[in-house]
Design a protein around this motif. Structure first.
Motif, PDB file in Angstrom:
ATOM      1  N   MET A 143     -10.021  -2.543  -3.134  1.00  0.00           N
ATOM      2  CA  MET A 143      -9.087  -1.551  -3.672  1.00  0.00           C
ATOM      3  C   MET A 143      -9.475  -1.133  -5.081  1.00  0.00           C
ATOM      4  O   MET A 143      -9.445   0.058  -5.446  1.00  0.00           O
ATOM      5  CB  MET A 143      -7.665  -2.116  -3.666  1.00  0.00           C
ATOM      6  CG  MET A 143      -7.046  -2.227  -2.282  1.00  0.00           C
ATOM      7  SD  MET A 143      -5.353  -2.850  -2.373  1.00  0.00           S
ATOM      8  CE  MET A 143      -4.887  -2.833  -0.646  1.00  0.00           C
ATOM      9  N   LEU A 193      -0.339  -3.206   5.876  1.00  0.00           N
ATOM     10  CA  LEU A 193      -1.004  -2.343   4.885  1.00  0.00           C
ATOM     11  C   LEU A 193      -0.355  -0.962   4.903  1.00  0.00           C
ATOM     12  O   LEU A 193      -0.057  -0.413   5.964  1.00  0.00           O
ATOM     13  CB  LEU A 193      -2.494  -2.208   5.224  1.00  0.00           C
ATOM     14  CG  LEU A 193      -3.278  -1.170   4.431  1.00  0.00           C
ATOM     15  CD1 LEU A 193      -3.376  -1.562   2.960  1.00  0.00           C
ATOM     16  CD2 LEU A 193      -4.667  -0.983   5.055  1.00  0.00           C
ATOM     17  N   TYR A 232      -0.413   2.949   2.446  1.00  0.00           N
ATOM     18  CA  TYR A 232      -1.015   3.685   1.329  1.00  0.00           C
ATOM     19  C   TYR A 232      -0.447   5.091   1.339  1.00  0.00           C
ATOM     20  O   TYR A 232      -0.008   5.623   2.363  1.00  0.00           O
ATOM     21  CB  TYR A 232      -2.544   3.700   1.423  1.00  0.00           C
ATOM     22  CG  TYR A 232      -3.066   4.045   2.798  1.00  0.00           C
ATOM     23  CD1 TYR A 232      -3.200   5.380   3.217  1.00  0.00           C
ATOM     24  CD2 TYR A 232      -3.426   3.024   3.683  1.00  0.00           C
ATOM     25  CE1 TYR A 232      -3.667   5.680   4.474  1.00  0.00           C
ATOM     26  CE2 TYR A 232      -3.905   3.324   4.948  1.00  0.00           C
ATOM     27  CZ  TYR A 232      -4.023   4.660   5.344  1.00  0.00           C
ATOM     28  OH  TYR A 232      -4.477   4.961   6.598  1.00  0.00           O
ATOM     29  N   THR A 263      -2.929   7.369  -6.270  1.00  0.00           N
ATOM     30  CA  THR A 263      -2.998   6.646  -4.996  1.00  0.00           C
ATOM     31  C   THR A 263      -2.293   5.298  -5.143  1.00  0.00           C
ATOM     32  O   THR A 263      -2.441   4.617  -6.172  1.00  0.00           O
ATOM     33  CB  THR A 263      -4.458   6.417  -4.587  1.00  0.00           C
ATOM     34  OG1 THR A 263      -5.129   7.688  -4.529  1.00  0.00           O
ATOM     35  CG2 THR A 263      -4.544   5.743  -3.227  1.00  0.00           C
ATOM     36  N   PHE A 278      -1.837   1.708  -2.956  1.00  0.00           N
ATOM     37  CA  PHE A 278      -2.157   0.836  -1.831  1.00  0.00           C
ATOM     38  C   PHE A 278      -1.249  -0.407  -1.927  1.00  0.00           C
ATOM     39  O   PHE A 278      -1.129  -1.027  -2.988  1.00  0.00           O
ATOM     40  CB  PHE A 278      -3.622   0.384  -1.873  1.00  0.00           C
ATOM     41  CG  PHE A 278      -4.565   1.367  -1.234  1.00  0.00           C
ATOM     42  CD1 PHE A 278      -4.940   1.207   0.097  1.00  0.00           C
ATOM     43  CD2 PHE A 278      -5.053   2.458  -1.947  1.00  0.00           C
ATOM     44  CE1 PHE A 278      -5.813   2.117   0.689  1.00  0.00           C
ATOM     45  CE2 PHE A 278      -5.909   3.367  -1.347  1.00  0.00           C
ATOM     46  CZ  PHE A 278      -6.299   3.211  -0.026  1.00  0.00           C
TER      47      PHE A 278
END
Length: 579
Positions: free
Chosen positions: A494, A561, A563, A569, A571
């Motif tokens: 990441m 997960l 995003y 962004t 995550f």
């Protein structure tokens, strides 16, 4: 034993209750007996007053007949009034609801003593239906009838006297009639006295035998109770003897040493013979030597602690002190030391105050030896594991250095690939570094590990052309190596993506790393304020090794997960803490 004892106690209780019941019955019988005898006495006294009044009445009316003196007539009426009082009192008692005030008044008129009247009433009401007493009452009624005839004769005498023309023949006739009635009354009086006497004998005989039978029953019950109690005590004594014998046999053959220590004097009251097998000394030697001798056998390293415990035996917290088992080393007669465990409890006197300590000393030398060997083995394994982690970390560092050398001799395209591999190796090496630095060799502080990892990536990508700052906000969380490695690799990928793609065309930016732990859930968020995800990201990620690794390692964690693009962004992975 408790069951038999319960049965014996119940049997004894029933005997006590029977004994008490018979005692109460005997008291009641004596009370009734006393009342009956007092009643008979009262009737006898009353009969005397009645007979005396009857005789005085007869004499007075005869004297009045011959002398015509009014004084004799008054005496006659006075005596008849006494007899009339007894008659009216008896008549009132025969009613279904007698007026006891009237009864008392009439019996007082009949010259009865006040204290005798309740006895007369009680006896009349309780015994009027019994044959001997019923006969006496019938004679009483017959006497009252004859007294009535006597009163009629007296009225005739009074009438003749007032007329004044009595002849000698009439006087003799009236006199003979009066004496005839007097003889009849004498017979009735005699029969009444005889009936009362027979009634008294009848009552006395029955009360006497009931009393004697009750006494005999009470004596027999007492004898049976005494025999039963003696037998119970004998059986208890036998059971106690056998129980004590069995208990002493257990103590004698027990491998443990049982002792009793007097708190005030510090002297041993009892020590089981098994102490000879443990220390080589006899129980007599230890009892004679006392607490000071026992302390002299204690290992020097344990002596200070043992003395401190002994000094606290006089304190109010003795129960708390002895509740804690103590372990120490004793020197045997052969000069060797043995580890022993001492379990204790407090014995209290009748006032509830601690008087002695009961202890159980057990040889734990073999167990202690095993613990020490196990502890030594664990330390050896810990050192070995530390060395393994250290060597793995060093080997990974060597691989990373080799990659660094390869980068220097490769073109720019290969250089970036090697750099990514190098960072992945460093993230794994960092886990092993943290493990061998940790005392447990099992868990890693995740916040500390991620912070060091972030610094490693920052050092790799940081350039003067772009000013990228880091913001970290992480809760403390311990994880094992199985979870630390995939989490570290996810963070590495990441952060790589942030540095490589988030800030294209910009000179500065911020990368945030957040770790939050709530309700057995951990949430790791890595975000930036860069340009965000490209529109075709879903297609691009299929060709991206980094995203593939992130998804694979997230599944390995049984995590989720997510995003998105939102002023940059974001995550996020979520996983269970205890999984």
């Amino acid at each position: 034993m408790e069951k038999n004892r319960g049965r014996s106690d119940k049997a004894a209780l029933w005997l006590v209750l029977l004994f008490a019941g018979l005692g109460i019955a005997l008291i009641a019988i004596n009370d009734v007996s006393n009342r009956l005898l007092a009643g008979v006495h009262a009737y006898t006294v009353g009969e005397g007053h009645w007979a005396r009044a009857q005789k005085q009445a007869t004499i007075s009316i005869v004297k009045y007949l011959y002398t015509e003196d009014e004084q004799f007539l008054d005496t006659f009426h006075h005596n008849i009034d006494v007899i009339e009082g007894n008659r009216l009192g008896r008549t009132e008692l025969t009613k279904s609801a007698p007026n006891y005030d009237v009864v008392e008044e009439e019996f007082l008129r009949g010259q009865h003593r006040p204290e005798d009247i309740p006895k007369l009433v009680w006896m009349y009401e309780k015994l009027s239906l019994y044959t001997p007493f019923k006969i006496a009452v019938n004679h009483w009624i017959e006497g009252d009838l004859l007294i009535g005839f006597m009163a009629d004769a007296a009225n005739n005498v009074e009438s003749f006297v007032e007329r004044g023309d009595l002849t000698e023949s009439e006087i003799n006739h009236l006199s003979d009639h009066i004496f005839y009635l007097e003889r009849q009354l004498a017979t009735v009086e005699k029969n009444f006295a005889l009936s009362i006497s027979e009634a008294a004998d009848w009552l006395y005989t029955r009360v006497y035998w009931i009393n004697r039978i009750a006494i005999v029953v009470i004596l027999l019950t007492g004898l049976i109770f005494a025999i039963v109690r003696v037998e119970i005590l004998r059986k208890w004594g036998e059971k106690l003897y056998h129980s004590e014998k069995k208990f002493r046999q257990v103590l004698t053959h027990s491998k443990d040493v049982i002792y009793q220590l007097d708190i005030k004097t510090g002297e041993y009251i009892y020590i089981t013979p098994s102490v000879k097998n443990l220390l080589g000394y006899t129980s007599e030697e230890l009892i004679r030597g006392g607490l000071s001798f026992v302390l002299s056998l204690t290992h020097p390293e344990d002596l200070k602690r043992m003395k401190a415990e002994v000094l606290q035996y006089d304190s109010d917290d003795i129960e708390k002190i002895v509740a804690k088992d103590s372990e120490f080393r004793f020197k045997t007669k052969d000069g060797d030391y043995k580890w022993v465990s001492n379990k204790r409890s407090v014995l209290k006197d009748s006032n509830g105050k601690p008087s002695a300590i009961i202890g159980n000393v057990r040889d734990v030398s073999d167990w202690k030896k095993g613990v020490l060997e196990l502890s030594s083995s664990v330390k050896e394994k810990e050192m070995l594991l530390s060395e393994i982690h250290h060597r793995v970390k060093n080997n990974l560092s060597i691989v990373s250095s080799l990659i660094e050398l390869q980068k220097n001799s490769s073109d720019n395209g290969a250089d970036k690939g090697l750099q990514e591999i190098q960072l992945r190796i460093k993230s794994i090496a960092l886990v092993h570094e943290k493990l061998y630095q940790n005392e447990t060799f099992a868990d890693v502080d995740l916040a500390e590990y991620i912070e060091d990892l972030v610094e490693t990536v920052y050092t790799t990508f940081n350039t003067e052309e772009k000013k990228i700052s880091l913001q970290k906000n992480m809760d403390s969380l311990s994880v094992n190596i199985k979870r630390a490695v995939p989490i570290g690799l996810i963070c590495n990928e990441m952060l790589n993506n942030c540095y490589k793609y988030a800030f294209e065309g910009v000179d500065e930016g911020v990368i945030s790393i957040d770790l939050k732990v709530r309700d057995n859930k951990a949430k790791l968020t890595i975000s930036d304020n860069g340009i965000g995800l490209p529109e075709d990201f879903e297609e691009m990620k299929k060709q991206s090794l980094g995203m593939t690794l992130i998804e694979v390692f997230t599944k390995q964690l049984d995590g989720e997960l997510s995003y998105k693009s939102d002023n940059g962004t974001i995550f996020t992975i979520e996983f269970d803490v205890d999984a």
